[in-house]
Structures are given as C-alpha cells and as structure tokens.
Design an enzyme around this catalytic site. Structure first.
Site: not given
Ligand code: SAJ
Length: 447
Positions: A286
């Site tokens: 995403c």
């Molecule tokens: N990441 C960072 N720093 C942060 C947060 C994340 O480097 O502060 C990295 C993570 O390690 C990962 C990437 O970014 O590699 C994405 O992480 P994410 O926490 O956004 O997780 P995702 O990709 O699973 O995003 C999903 C999304 N859900 C949908 O699209 C329906 C997002 O909208 C959600 O907010 C997120 O999950 C969530 O909160 O878990």
C-alpha cells in the site's frame, strides 16, 4: 432496517427498489471478485451475515481451496470458511458467467505500479470486463481496489455499460476503499468503518444498504472521487510522515542527536502529535504504491505533487543510506564491507508478519551483494529469501553464527528475537529500527 429512499419511485428506480428489498430481507445473492487478503475476508463477512455469496477468482487453486473450506488467508479462520461452505452460503468459481446469479458484486483486485511507477489498472479493467457481459439489470457493483480519483467513473463505468446497462438506472456503481490491515489483532473487515461513494445518490444508497448488513459502520461520501481520494489521503499521510522522520534521522545523525529518543519525548505530548518512525525504507503493498497513483493523476491537471515526489525520493533512498551507514560502522572496526559477513536480521516488510512485498530488505541485500559482502539472514516468518534469483542462506540465532558475522544488520524488528542475546554475541550491530533500545551495548550502532 433500511428505510427505502423516498426518491426511489420512478420506473427505473424499480430496479433499485428491488435490490434494496433484497438487501433488506437478506435474499440478495452477493458476489466478490478477487479472493485475496481483501476479498476472502469480505466474502466471509457477507456469508456470516446470512447472504448467499459467490466468490470469483482467476486462480483455480484459490477457488478449490475455498470450496474445500480451507482458508489461505490468516485473517479468515478455516473453521469459519468451512462452516459457510458446508451451509452452502459461500462458494467459489472461476466461471464468470455465474455473475448472472448475483444481485451485487464487490471487485477486490490488485492495483500495482508498472515498471515505470505508473498505475497498472489492468487487473481492475479485466475484472470489469469479466463481469460486464453477465450483470443483471439492477445489479450493484462496488470497486474496492485502491486507485486514483476518477477510476470508477472514467475507466470502470464505460466497461460495465458496454453491454447496454446504464449506471444510475439499470446498473448501480460505487467505490468503497478496502481498509484491510492483514494481521491486525483489533481491526478486521467487520469493525473497520467503510467509506462509500456512488456515481449517483441511488448508487450510494444501495452500496450503503449492502455494506451496512455486514459492516458495523458505513460512511457515505458524496462522490466516487471523494471515496477514492479518502483511501489515498490515509496512506499518503503515512508515507509523507515516514519520509519526514527519515529526513530528520539523516539530519540528526549528522548533528549527533538521537532522533528515536526525540520522537519518544515528542510522543508524550497528549495532543497534536502522532509518532512515525524512521527506518530502512517503505515496504508493503500500500504505502509505497498508493501515493504514485495520485501523483500520476494529478499531472493530468498540471499539478505536481511535490510532497509525494519528495517523500518517495527520501523513502526510496533509505536502503542506500542504510548501506552507507553500515560501511561507516565497519570502517570503525577497520573492516571493508567487501568480504564482510553480514547477517540481515528480519526481512519481512514490517514486524511480526511474513509478507515480503516491497520489503526494504530486498534492496538492502541487493546492494550488499553488489558490494561484495557475504550475506545471510534470519527471519522466523520468512523461510526462504532470494535476491535477483540468488538464494540468501538462512541462519539460526546462535552464539556461533552471530559471533562469526562481522556485523548484524537489523532491518525488521520482529518481537520473537532476543536482542540482548544478539548484542552479547555479536561483533557489531547496525540497528535500523531502534529494536535494541533496551540493550546497553557499545557494539550496537543505531541508524
Ligand atoms: N514504516 C516506517 N515507519 C513508520 C511506519 C511504517 O518506516 O512509522 C514502514 C513499515 O516498516 C513498512 C511500511 O512503512 O515497511 C508500511 O508500513 P505500515 O505501518 O503503513 O503498514 P502497511 O503497509 O501494512 O499499511 C497498512 C495500510 N492499510 C491499508 O491500506 C488498508 C495502512 O493504511 C494502515 O494504516 C497500516 O496498514 C497500519 O496502520 O497497520
């Protein structure tokens, strides 16, 4: 109870009234196209609310697994799936002519980027083309795939209308973004609010009526574009804030400031602040992708989304920055990266999941191999890891393997690792997630 909209009186509203009644009395047959991490949980929730559901997928293996009552999606317990299948409430097929059996269908297919980092809408278009010939008059179609504003009305509607149906009269069409967060222990399909925007008010009403039957909170918005934009806003908000932390991390390192400590301190502010963290880059299906769907569309309006472009540049640079920092850390021990033994600790795209999509570990491993490092990895969630076709050996965490490595590079901070043990037995650690924050060791270098 779903109150019939008083406006639904005209002749061609009879179709809408018919569907509304079927949704209300539960006799509607629902369909889901795409039985992946979005579609299978959605189909399951539909069935659990009592609807008969037909799932459609182009992959026979998935169809067979569903019909055998075997779940391949961790968020869908096999017991739940098996129960629905045995009751005849859920069945799957690759035969799209069976769309003629459904009153409403949700399309949940992938929306990746192509190699030019431009939207690849082929999965959505193919899904629409597969259902269009068989849609019954009065059917409702909802698109759930994350995409740029305009997709539903500019791309999908013409395909669905190609066989004579007219959106808003004999066909109802809405956009409702998927908000599935695989493995989230608190929020699943049923209790995650669902945004819905229709091509016409009747389309919105019918989509709200459908989703309200099996999702706790449904949030109607005025147009399909507002619904498409809502999902992009949610995820661009994340990618831009993560990029900000990554830029501040690079600056703080030069200034001798521990940004991780600063973020934790800022987090104590009870209002007006939301923590994001720096890291080795952006993974997942995403966050690294969604922003480029918007920036691509914005160009058609002569609008350059500078925040999105800049955050993409910063986030994409992080694997390179990690390797630079790794070379600095080895240099401190008078070692070259070439020939050094590097164990990558954690390769999934985020902690405590097994998903490798767009994981920053992939680019980091590529760069390390290209610089002549000897790379192995440890990740209890990921049994096999290869880079450009080359398998990366997996190692267990033992005193010997950790001690034999010149450096341990933490990319993903799974919680099943004893970080104190790793620090005790390692020669050097570069920690890109502050996973060692509770371990006092002069061998640990923080990103
Ligand atoms: N990441 C960072 N720093 C942060 C947060 C994340 O480097 O502060 C990295 C993570 O390690 C990962 C990437 O970014 O590699 C994405 O992480 P994410 O926490 O956004 O997780 P995702 O990709 O699973 O995003 C999903 C999304 N859900 C949908 O699209 C329906 C997002 O909208 C959600 O907010 C997120 O999950 C969530 O909160 O878990």
């Amino acid at each position: 109870m779903i109150a019939a909209h008083p406006g639904l009186k005209r002749k061609d509203d009879r179709e809408a009234m018919g569907l509304l009644e079927k949704l209300e009395d539960g006799s509607a047959v629902l369909g889901v196209v795409g039985l992946g991490y979005v579609g299978l949980p959605l189909a399951t929730e539909m069935g659990k609310s009592g609807f008969s559901v037909v799932g459609f997928d182009i992959t026979p293996g998935k169809v067979d697994s569903v019909n055998a009552g075997k779940s391949y999606i961790p968020d869908v317990p096999t017991s739940e799936l098996a129960s629905l299948v045995s009751k005849g409430l859920l069945q799957a097929t690759t035969d799209f002519s069976r769309i003629g059996e459904v009153d409403a269908v949700a399309i949940c297919v992938p929306t990746p980027l192509d190699e030019m980092k431009e939207p690849d809408t082929s999965f959505m278009e193919n899904a629409a083309r597969s259902v269009a010939p068989y849609l019954r008059p009065g059917a409702l179609v909802t698109l759930e795939s994350t995409t740029y504003p305009g997709t539903t009305e500019e791309v999908i509607a013409p395909i669905l209308e190609a066989h004579g149906l007219v959106v808003g009269k004999t066909l109802f069409l809405a956009f409702s973004p998927e908000r599935v967060d695989p493995g989230n222990p608190v929020y699943q399909t049923k209790n995650t609010p669902k945004v819905v925007g229709g091509v016409t008010p009747e389309c919105t009403r019918l989509a709200v009526a459908m989703y309200s039957r099996f999702i706790d909170t449904v949030v109607p918005v005025s147009t399909t574009r507002a619904a498409e934009m809502t999902k992009l806003l949610e995820n661009i908000f994340r990618s831009v804030n993560i990029a900000l932390m990554n830029e501040l991390l690079m600056m703080s390192d030069r200034m001798g400031i521990n940004l991780w400590e600063v973020i934790d301190a800022a987090k104590t502010k009870p209002f007006g602040f939301m923590p994001f963290y720096p890291g080795p880059g952006l993974g997942g299906h995403c966050i690294p992708i969604d922003p480029f769907y918007l920036s691509w569309k914005a160009k058609q309006y002569d609008f350059h989304t500078e925040f999105i472009e800049l955050s993409g540049k910063i986030n994409e640079n992080m694997p390179y920055y990690v390797v630079t920092r790794l070379m600095d850390a080895l240099n401190g021990q008078r070692k070259a990266l070439a020939g050094s033994k590097v164990i990558i600790l954690g390769v999934a795209y985020k902690a405590d999941i097994d998903d490798m999509r767009e994981s920053p570990a992939i680019k980091v491993a590529e760069l390390l191999l290209a610089k002549g490092a000897e790379v192995s990895y440890h990740d209890s969630y990921v049994p096999q890891f290869s880079v450009k076709g080359a398998g990366i050996p997996h190692v267990d965490i033992t005193a010997e393997t950790i001690g034999a490595a010149d450096v341990v590079l933490l990319i993903t901070d799974h919680t099943d690792v004893d970080y104190a043990f790793v620090a005790d037995h390692s020669q050097l650690v570069l920690d890109t997630r502050n996973a060692f924050k509770d371990v006092a060791s002069d061998k640990v270098v923080r990103l």
